[in-house]
Design an enzyme around this catalytic site. Structure first.
Site, short mmCIF file in Angstrom:
data_model
loop_
_atom_site.label_atom_id
_atom_site.label_comp_id
_atom_site.label_asym_id
_atom_site.label_seq_id
_atom_site.Cartn_x
_atom_site.Cartn_y
_atom_site.Cartn_z
N GLN A 235 0.80 -1.19 -0.18
CA GLN A 235 0.09 -0.03 -0.07
C GLN A 235 0.67 1.29 0.02
OE1 GLN A 235 -2.86 -1.94 3.12
NE2 GLN A 235 -3.75 -0.11 2.33
N VAL A 240 -2.63 5.22 -4.22
CA VAL A 240 -3.97 5.98 -3.35
C VAL A 240 -3.68 6.63 -2.11
CG1 VAL A 240 -6.01 5.07 -2.36
CG2 VAL A 240 -5.09 3.70 -4.12
N GLY A 519 -10.08 -39.50 -25.41
CA GLY A 519 -9.17 -38.78 -26.48
C GLY A 519 -10.04 -38.86 -27.72
N PHE A 523 -10.77 -39.89 -37.23
CA PHE A 523 -11.74 -40.91 -37.56
C PHE A 523 -12.33 -41.63 -36.33
CE2 PHE A 523 -8.71 -41.03 -41.10
CZ PHE A 523 -9.51 -40.49 -42.10
N GLU A 525 -12.84 -42.04 -31.65
CA GLU A 525 -12.43 -41.34 -30.28
C GLU A 525 -12.39 -42.55 -29.51
OE1 GLU A 525 -16.54 -39.75 -29.34
OE2 GLU A 525 -16.23 -37.89 -30.26
N LYS A 557 -12.15 -48.05 -28.20
CA LYS A 557 -11.96 -47.10 -29.45
C LYS A 557 -13.41 -47.20 -30.37
CE LYS A 557 -7.26 -47.69 -29.49
NZ LYS A 557 -5.73 -48.20 -30.23
N ASP A 661 6.19 -45.13 -29.64
CA ASP A 661 5.67 -44.14 -28.69
C ASP A 661 5.84 -44.69 -27.17
OD1 ASP A 661 4.89 -41.66 -27.78
OD2 ASP A 661 2.79 -42.08 -28.41
#
Length: 818
Positions: A235, A240, A519, A523, A525, A557, A661
């Site tokens: 402050q 102010v 996800g 083509f 999900e 899938k 992966d």
């Protein structure tokens, strides 16, 4: 680039000379009432390079598009990850110097109807040094700022209290799973005081007729310890000014005394209030203004003396002599608050300490500001030198010569690096372009393509063999881009006939109870579902360990009904291939729904989710035992889990499969196998293949030319540069996965590098000149285990260990390395 810089050398030197002297007449005081202009997100004054983010949904929604009322790219910054339930995604603006920020503006995105996302609320964090981040709170301690109600209106929010910072982060929030996008603007002005922190005693509580008056610094953003505030601002510099009656405030719904910080002489136990001010750089101080209350009828008076000391830097001694100022005041019976100007005599310093003497029981201060300048510099003989110090001329000339030589050296390095980058860039982008091509039926389009009739699949080269190799993970299907920018389905390039494997059981799709979408892709999900009373499905060939009455978690899938004929064929091929994979550490395909659309395949799903999320919420259990409520994991449990992954990969490699992966995000965690979780017990691990379809991990994949997405931080150098995927490259990825596990998934591999720098590092492995960077040894990792990792990252594929050796090492040797 380097050749373009050569003609600019004289101009660069001129800029250096001019900027050296430009600050001498700058006035460092500011008017907060006028400090409300836009700082440059909308008009481009803030460059793209100063706008960054934790992640971006796509190239067209990256941080630089988060500019208020602009429509570049897809119209806004959109994070890749979800903002619910976590709130870790942020958009960051670097203003390059301290600014006084009085309000912010936010906006969603419309993108001409292409997107309709906005943030209903957000949090702010700010930093003055780029290291220490502070969460902004309003006058009542609330962190959440209400945001937008639609995609197009700009919502401006006054910052009460204001922010003094160089960097600001916007964290969009949501109360449910939803997409959010953001455009922002900051409003304020340069913080000309240069003050970055002050240290002062904590304010006291006044007892006024039985009612407490809190005179603490309620917005101080530093630390408080042993009655002292330090390392922050509050402050005393918020712009102010308190009124005549300290009981009243200009803010609504705050407590009496809010506008002042006050100290009681008896409570403080000394005759002065000592306040120390720390500035960004050395400055020459001319005037200090202090706004103080003088409600003398309540024993509040202005200070009667100030003694100020000056220090050139943090490690310097206090300069002698100190400056002592008497404060002659008129109208001592006037109870009005007042601003007192104190001359500081042009003293240079970076740290200033002032002792304000009590005139009565209480001293109340609302605001302290400074008039100061950078140390003045003059031009002499065309060169900048300090005033009255001609001896510095030779030094300055030497500095300029050094700068010129440094620039020439930089240009030489740039030219050399550009040569290698062009060479490696051509190799990389040609490789990735070929890698991302969909393989058509008919003649092979490039060496190593699949035989005619197997469209849509990609091949990897087997280690130790010259033939084509199937690959298990979906990350290799680069040509299938989905809504989230990720592909969903892997199609191993291995033909399967009905005689090779029996048909999988047809599951009644009405038994699949939807729980969560994991996800999505172009083509299809991936959904998390439950099967109630799985024991009733007699045709399921699965060793159930689920107690009767409890549902079975499965991943489903789903191929979209409008998918192409090739996609349907690929889907059925994947079903045939996955049905062959029977191993305790590989996710098992349980059944299919192919009698009608949409086509579905049903696989196991482990009850504790993926290994990355499981470990990131735990800490390593040390020898002293648990000392907090955070879940723990023991070193033996980590090694057991890693051994299970190695076992599953040993099975895949025995079939000549290449995963492509392997990472903790693609390993699922099941029930306990050993001791309880609270004592770091191990769990069953199974390797999966759908981690890439999850938006949660979009940041782990590198996007090339808007098409291919590659897990480059887990990929061997030959994968990145030559598209060569083998069992040996899976071994490399296993080394990175092991590093993740021993780091308890607290950071991304090579987190200090950008994606482009990771690719450059692959080039260093290719050149093999000793400049390649390896992942560092985790703190809990024994040297012997780290040497196993390093062997996984050998430049020569033939020198990398087999999965059989890795499994044996983890089973027999690693357990004894604690």
């Amino acid at each position: 680039m380097a050749t373009q810089m050569l003609p600019l050398l004289p101009a660069l030197l001129t800029v250096l000379l001019v900027s050296w002297t430009a600050a001498q007449d700058v006035d460092w005081h500011f008017d907060t009432a006028k400090c409300r202009y836009a700082l440059g997100m909308e008009d481009g004054t803030i460059p793209d390079s100063d706008i960054t983010a934790s992640s971006a949904w796509s190239d067209s929604t990256e941080a630089k598009h988060g500019r208020l009322s602009t429509g570049e790219g897809d119209g806004a910054w959109c994070p890749a990850g979800p903002v619910f339930p976590s709130s870790s995604e942020y958009l960051q603006v670097d203003l390059r110097k301290l600014h006084f920020l009085s309000l912010v503006g936010t906006q969603g995105r419309h993108a001409d109807g292409l997107g309709r996302e906005f943030a209903r609320s957000y949090r702010l964090q700010y930093s003055r040094d780029g290291r220490h981040w502070i969460t902004w709170k309003d006058h009542w301690g609330q962190e959440v700022v209400s945001g937008n109600e639609n995609t197009y209106d700009v919502v401006l929010k006054d910052l009460g209290p204001p922010i003094i910072a160089r960097m600001v982060r916007f964290y969009p929030l949501a109360d449910r799973v939803m997409s959010v996008c953001l455009r922002v603007e900051l409003y304020g002005c340069v913080w000309k005081d240069g003050l970055k922190a002050y240290t002062a005693p904590v304010g006291h509580v006044m007892d006024l007729s039985g009612s407490p008056v809190y005179l603490n610094d309620s917005i101080y953003d530093g630390s408080k310890e042993a009655g002292v505030m330090f390392g922050g601002l509050g402050q005393l510099c918020d712009g102010v000014l308190g009124g005549n009656d300290f009981m009243e405030s200009k803010e609504l719904r705050v407590w009496p005394g809010y506008d002042y910080v006050g100290w009681n002489r008896e409570t403080l136990g000394q005759p002065t209030v000592d306040i120390e001010f720390h500035f960004e750089k050395t400055r020459v101080f001319h005037t200090m203004q202090v706004h103080s209350n003088h409600r003398h009828t309540q024993h509040v008076r202005v200070f009667n003396e100030v003694v100020c000391e000056f220090k050139a830097s943090l490690l310097s001694p206090w300069a002698e002599p100190a400056l002592s100022l008497q404060v002659p005041l008129s109208d001592l019976h006037d109870p009005s608050s007042r601003t007192i100007s104190l001359p500081l005599g042009g003293r240079p310093a970076q740290i200033l300490r002032c002792r304000f003497s009590f005139s009565d029981r209480w001293l109340l201060i609302s605001e302290i500001s400074f008039y100061s300048k950078f140390p003045a510099v003059t031009l002499r003989a065309g060169l900048p030198v300090a005033k009255d110090d001609s001896s510095n001329t030779a030094i300055l000339i030497g500095c300029l010569v050094g700068i010129i030589l440094l620039l020439l050296a930089i240009i030489a390095v740039i030219l050399w690096r550009q040569y290698w980058k062009k060479l490696l860039g051509k190799v990389f982008f040609i490789t990735m372009f070929l890698y991302s091509l969909p393989i058509q039926e008919g003649p092979p389009p490039y060496p190593g393509a699949p035989p005619p009739g197997l469209s849509g699949a990609h091949y990897g080269e087997a280690s130790g063999g010259g033939g084509s190799v199937p690959h298990y993970a979906e990350a290799d299907i680069i040509s299938l881009q989905g809504v989230s920018g990720n592909n969903t389905y892997a199609v191993p390039a291995l033909s399967a006939t009905p005689t090779d494997c029996p048909p999988l059981p047809e599951l009644p799709r009405e038994r699949l109870i939807f729980k969560e979408k994991l996800g999505e892709g172009q083509f299809g999900e991936v959904h998390l579902c439950e099967i109630e009373d799985p024991q009733d499905l007699e045709n399921l060939e699965f060793p159930f360990n689920v107690r009767k009455g409890r549902p079975l978690l499965v991943a489903v899938k789903i191929l979209r009904p409008d998918a192409s004929k090739n996609a349907r064929n690929d889907f059925l091929k994947e079903v045939k291939i996955l049905s062959r994979l029977k191993d305790p550490n590989i996710i098992c395909l349980l059944g299919v729904c192919v009698s009608s659309d949409p086509l579905c395949m049903v696989t196991e799903y482990m009850e504790s989710g993926d290994l990355n999320q499981y470990l990131s919420h735990r800490v390593l259990l040390d020898k002293t035992g648990p000392s907090h409520n955070t879940p723990t994991i023991s070193y033996p449990a980590l090694i057991s889990m890693a051994s299970q992954i190695a076992s599953g990969m040993k099975f895949l490699s025995s079939l000549n499969f290449v995963h492509r992966d392997l990472a903790t995000r693609n390993c699922l965690v099941g029930g306990e196998r050993g001791e309880g979780e609270d004592r770091g017990g191990e769990r069953q691990i199974k390797i999966a293949d759908f981690g890439m379809s999850r938006n949660l991990y979009a940041g782990d994949y590198y996007r090339i030319q808007g098409r291919a997405v590659l897990p480059i931080r887990w990929m061997a150098w030959e994968c990145i540069l030559m598209g060569k995927f083998t069992t040996a490259s899976d071994v490399w990825a296993f080394g990175v996965t092991l590093w993740e596990m021993l780091s308890v998934c607290q950071e991304q591999p090579y987190s200090h590098m950008t994606d482009e720098q990771v690719i450059d590092n692959a080039g260093e492995f290719f050149r093999d000149q000793g400049r390649q960077v390896y992942l560092s040894r985790p703190a809990v990792c024994p040297q012997g285990l780290y040497e196993l990792m390093l062997s996984c990252w050998s430049r020569d594929c033939k020198l990398r260990p087999s999965f059989a050796y890795i499994h044996s090492f983890l089973t027999e040797d690693a357990m004894n390395m604690v």
